[in-house]
Design an enzyme around this catalytic site. Sequence first.
Site, PDB file in Angstrom:
ATOM      1  N   ARG A   1       0.839  -1.190   0.000  1.00 26.03           N
ATOM      2  CA  ARG A   1       0.000   0.000   0.000  1.00 26.03           C
ATOM      3  C   ARG A   1       0.874   1.238   0.000  1.00 26.03           C
ATOM      4  NH1 ARG A   1      -4.209  -0.193   4.669  1.00 26.03           N
ATOM      5  NH2 ARG A   1      -2.397   0.413   5.927  1.00 26.03           N
TER       6      ARG A   1
ATOM      7  N   THR B   1      -0.882   7.599  -0.951  1.00 29.59           N
ATOM      8  CA  THR B   1      -2.176   7.493  -1.624  1.00 29.59           C
ATOM      9  C   THR B   1      -3.016   6.330  -1.113  1.00 29.59           C
ATOM     10  OG1 THR B   1      -1.337   6.026  -3.368  1.00 29.59           O
ATOM     11  CG2 THR B   1      -1.099   8.406  -3.698  1.00 29.59           C
TER      12      THR B   1
ATOM     13  N   ASP C   1      -1.289  -4.713  13.162  1.00 29.53           N
ATOM     14  CA  ASP C   1      -0.777  -5.087  11.848  1.00 29.53           C
ATOM     15  C   ASP C   1      -0.593  -6.595  11.802  1.00 29.53           C
ATOM     16  OD1 ASP C   1       1.382  -5.770   9.826  1.00 29.53           O
ATOM     17  OD2 ASP C   1       1.123  -3.637   9.400  1.00 29.53           O
TER      18      ASP C   1
ATOM     19  N   ASP D   1       3.013  -7.891  10.841  1.00 35.70           N
ATOM     20  CA  ASP D   1       3.999  -7.702  11.912  1.00 35.70           C
ATOM     21  C   ASP D   1       3.765  -8.681  13.059  1.00 35.70           C
ATOM     22  OD1 ASP D   1       5.429  -5.709  10.648  1.00 35.70           O
ATOM     23  OD2 ASP D   1       4.247  -4.086  11.537  1.00 35.70           O
TER      24      ASP D   1
END
Length: 215
Positions: free
Chosen positions: A110, A114, A206, A209
């Site tokens: 990602r 944006t 996350d 992670d």
Amino acid sequence: MTTANLHPRLTVVGHPLVQHKLTLLRQRETSTGEFRRLAREISLLMAYEVTRDLPLETRRIETPLEPMDSPILSGKKLCFVSILRAGDGILEGMLDLVPSARVGHIGLYRDPTTLAPVEYYLKLPEDVRSRLAVVVDPMLATGHSAAAAVERVKQAGAEQISFACLLAAPEGLSIMAEAHPEVPVFTCAVDRCLDDHAYIRPGLGDAGDRLYGTK
């Protein structure tokens, strides 16, 4: 808001074992190893729901006592398509249930500014067009990566596609409904919203992670 308003083909897997394990997965104190194990267990349980409508045919077999006509999967089997890297965290559990499935990978990240998905890797089985392709990623957050991955699988010729994730946000479901309303979406829970950093709230952090201990 009902699930039908979020996506026309949304299934929330509400099995008590799935919900129990998801709660353990969410907890801050859950270790990397435990997180990985729980994600694998939940994805195996989810795979039962994802594969519920696989077609069957009848085959004549011999039991130790007598012959019989017995159901067996018909035609080509599955293809799981993992969105790297976190998708591999639930891919393994689904392969525990369907070890003969083919596997594809899509590398997307990602863009931090944006939030648009950028593709850096794609490898799919040559016969993906003749299989049910199940695209997997732990989180359906903004929905842009999931929608892009499904589009790439469509471009490869697949006509039967589903998407499976552990958690979804309403925003991601809205994007998927707009881009791919015919694609079934399976998740364990629909959380409240995305925050300013596009993290699902309350979420679980996350997923990549936490799966790999990189933060």
